[in-house]
Structures are given as structure tokens and as C-alpha cells.
Design a protein around this motif. Structure first.
Motif, PDB file in Angstrom:
ATOM      1  N   ILE A  82       0.836  -1.209   0.000  1.00 39.77           N
ATOM      2  CA  ILE A  82       0.000   0.000   0.000  1.00 39.77           C
ATOM      3  C   ILE A  82       0.867   1.255   0.000  1.00 39.77           C
ATOM      4  O   ILE A  82       0.571   2.235  -0.692  1.00 39.77           O
ATOM      5  CB  ILE A  82      -0.976  -0.016   1.199  1.00 39.77           C
ATOM      6  N   ASN A  86       0.620   3.964  -2.946  1.00 41.88           N
ATOM      7  CA  ASN A  86       0.181   5.336  -2.675  1.00 41.88           C
ATOM      8  C   ASN A  86       1.246   6.376  -2.994  1.00 41.88           C
ATOM      9  O   ASN A  86       0.923   7.448  -3.521  1.00 41.88           O
ATOM     10  CB  ASN A  86      -0.286   5.459  -1.227  1.00 41.88           C
ATOM     11  N   TRP A  99      -0.365  12.018  -0.716  1.00 39.49           N
ATOM     12  CA  TRP A  99       0.383  11.009   0.050  1.00 39.49           C
ATOM     13  C   TRP A  99       1.840  11.422   0.088  1.00 39.49           C
ATOM     14  O   TRP A  99       2.479  11.563  -0.946  1.00 39.49           O
ATOM     15  CB  TRP A  99       0.259   9.626  -0.578  1.00 39.49           C
ATOM     16  N   GLU A 108      -6.318  -0.423   7.539  1.00 40.55           N
ATOM     17  CA  GLU A 108      -7.136  -0.031   6.395  1.00 40.55           C
ATOM     18  C   GLU A 108      -8.502  -0.691   6.431  1.00 40.55           C
ATOM     19  O   GLU A 108      -8.686  -1.729   7.066  1.00 40.55           O
ATOM     20  CB  GLU A 108      -6.442  -0.404   5.084  1.00 40.55           C
ATOM     21  N   HIS A 113      -9.935   2.924  -0.422  1.00 41.79           N
ATOM     22  CA  HIS A 113      -8.764   3.687   0.013  1.00 41.79           C
ATOM     23  C   HIS A 113      -9.144   4.461   1.276  1.00 41.79           C
ATOM     24  O   HIS A 113      -9.573   5.606   1.216  1.00 41.79           O
ATOM     25  CB  HIS A 113      -8.319   4.643  -1.100  1.00 41.79           C
ATOM     26  N   GLU A 132     -11.318   7.898   0.886  1.00 45.11           N
ATOM     27  CA  GLU A 132     -11.444   8.090  -0.562  1.00 45.11           C
ATOM     28  C   GLU A 132     -11.708   9.556  -0.895  1.00 45.11           C
ATOM     29  O   GLU A 132     -11.196  10.082  -1.862  1.00 45.11           O
ATOM     30  CB  GLU A 132     -12.610   7.254  -1.107  1.00 45.11           C
TER      31      GLU A 132
END
Length: 180
Positions: A82, A86, A99, A108, A113, A132
Motif C-alpha cells: 500500500i 500510494n 500522500w 485499512e 482507500h 477516498e
């Protein structure tokens, strides 16, 4: 003023609660020092000690949502995937606020997301929540504060409105934690 118990104490309380639930699935094995070192090398950032403590508690809890907000802690391998995904998306989009390289995800929601990250670039290692629909935003001043609130919620003693998860209570059904 909110008093926060030490991180290790909160982890012990969380473990005790999970182990006391007859229907809860067992914890995943803890991450080894080699797992944590490998993760650090893969992402190119030293893993902050609070995140290392969480990984030594359990190398991910993919089988249920531990946090009342629906997130489950990720394994070292999942954090690596991840994190790389990202940071690459942020680089391609030329949007460093979406990010940052010093942000390490650790929990998570699996349906999108959304989750928690620790800011490895800040000396206090605050916790941010990302979704998100929104950029990461402050959620808890530290991993100790976040896990203190989680332990208190699991044990039914979270009544402090200064802490996350105030008023939430947990039960286990079919091996999964259900929050109300």
C-alpha cells in the motif's frame, strides 16, 4: 486533560480482550525484527517505534476489523504494497499532499482507500486518517493515544469525549468484532 496509558499496556489490554472472546479468531503471529527491518528497507524509511510495537503485537489482523471505524491493522507485506502504491500515485499525479513519503499506512478498510497512517516524519509520530473523499487529516496525537482509546472501547470504559471511539462497544459474532 486526558491521561493516556503506555502503548505496551494498551496492547496488552487489547490482546487480553481478544483472547477472552470465545468466538474470536486467534491473533496473527507477531512480526519479527527481521520482518520489520525488511519493511523498513523496502520502503526506505525507519519504522517508528510505535508502529514496530503494533506489528510485534500482530503482523496484521486481516480477518476482522479491529477499530470501531472499520479498519484492521495491516501486515508488513500489506504495508509495503500500500505504501508503494500510494507514493507512486502521488508521484504520478504530482500531488504530494495526497500522500507524502513519510506517511506509513498501518490499518485499512478493505473496501476502499481508507485507513490510518503514522507520520514517520514528525517527531511525535501522530496518527492521520485518510479516506477516498479526503486527504489525510489528524486523528490522534500518537499511537499510544489511539490504542488507549481502542483498549478502553473494547473493555467498555471509553467515556472520555476527548478520545476517539467514545461511547462505542464491541462484541464478537462469527469470529468478527461487531461495533455498536
Amino acid at each position: 486533560m486526558t491521561i493516556t496509558e503506555p502503548l505496551d499496556h494498551s496492547i496488552q489490554r487489547i490482546t487480553k480482550w481478544i483472547q477472552s472472546q470465545p468466538l474470536a479468531a486467534p491473533l496473527n503471529a507477531p512480526a519479527s525484527d527481521a520482518d520489520i527491518t525488511s519493511l523498513s528497507q523496502a520502503i526506505g524509511i525507519e519504522i517508528p517505534s510505535p508502529l514496530a510495537a503494533l506489528l510485534r503485537f500482530s503482523n496484521g489482523l486481516d480477518w476482522y476489523k479491529l477499530f470501531p471505524t472499520g479498519e484492521g491493522p495491516m501486515s508488513c507485506a500489506r504495508i509495503d504494497r500500500i505504501y508503494i502504491r500510494n507514493t507512486e500515485i502521488a508521484r504520478q499525479n504530482e500531488d504530494p499532499d495526497w500522500w507524502r513519503p513519510e506517511w506509513i499506512p498501518f490499518a485499512e478498510r478493505y473496501e476502499g482507500h481508507e485507513g490510518f497512517l503514522i507520520d514517520a516524519g514528525h517527531p511525535a509520530h501522530p496518527i492521520l486518517k485518510y479516506t477516498e473523499a479526503d486527504y489525510p487529516r489528524p486523528y490522534a496525537p500518537s499511537m499510544a493515544r489511539l490504542l488507549h482509546a481502542l483498549a478502553a472501547a473494547l473493555h467498555g470504559t471509553q467515556d472520555n469525549p476527548e478520545l476517539p471511539f467514545c461511547g462505542r462497544s464491541a462484541s464478537v459474532a462469527d469470529g468478527v468484532i461487531e461495533w455498536s
